[in-house]
Design a protein around this motif. Structure first.
Motif: not given
Length: 110
Positions: A87-97, A99-102
């Motif tokens: 839906e936006g940049f903030l969910p993309a930032l949290i989601g990408a972080a 996914v990267s950590i996991l």
């Protein structure tokens, strides 16, 4: 076999992020598989080019701009995969972080 395990790890991460981060939706396992494959290809092909282009900015921010690059690529993949929406940049930032950590934790275990 290791490639399949890494791909399954990314799929699991995407489904987990879709359940816990508001603003990110994945329709199902098949869509998560498609997103994982496309996200992997984008990270191998496009990310190094963008990283080199934004290297001065990355050096200036001590590498923190890499999170922004990951978020935009995550968001970019959602623009052309039906059934995967961010839906936006903030969910993309949290989601990408997340996914990267996991993925990095899973890669160390594998």
């Amino acid at each position: 076999m290791k490639l399949i395990a890494k791909l399954l790890l990314i799929i699991f991460s995407l489904l987990l992020v879709a359940n816990f981060v508001p603003g990110i939706e994945v329709s199902g396992f098949y869509i998560a598989l498609i997103v994982a494959v496309i996200l992997s290809i984008v990270n191998v092909v496009i990310k190094p080019i963008i990283f080199i282009i934004t290297l001065p900015l990355n050096i200036l921010t001590l590498g923190l701009f890499t999170f922004v690059i990951n978020a935009f690529l995550f968001w970019f993949v959602s623009t052309f995969v039906e059934g995967f929406s961010v839906e936006g940049f903030l969910p993309a930032l949290i989601g990408a972080a997340i996914v990267s950590i996991l993925s990095s934790i899973g890669n160390r275990v594998l």
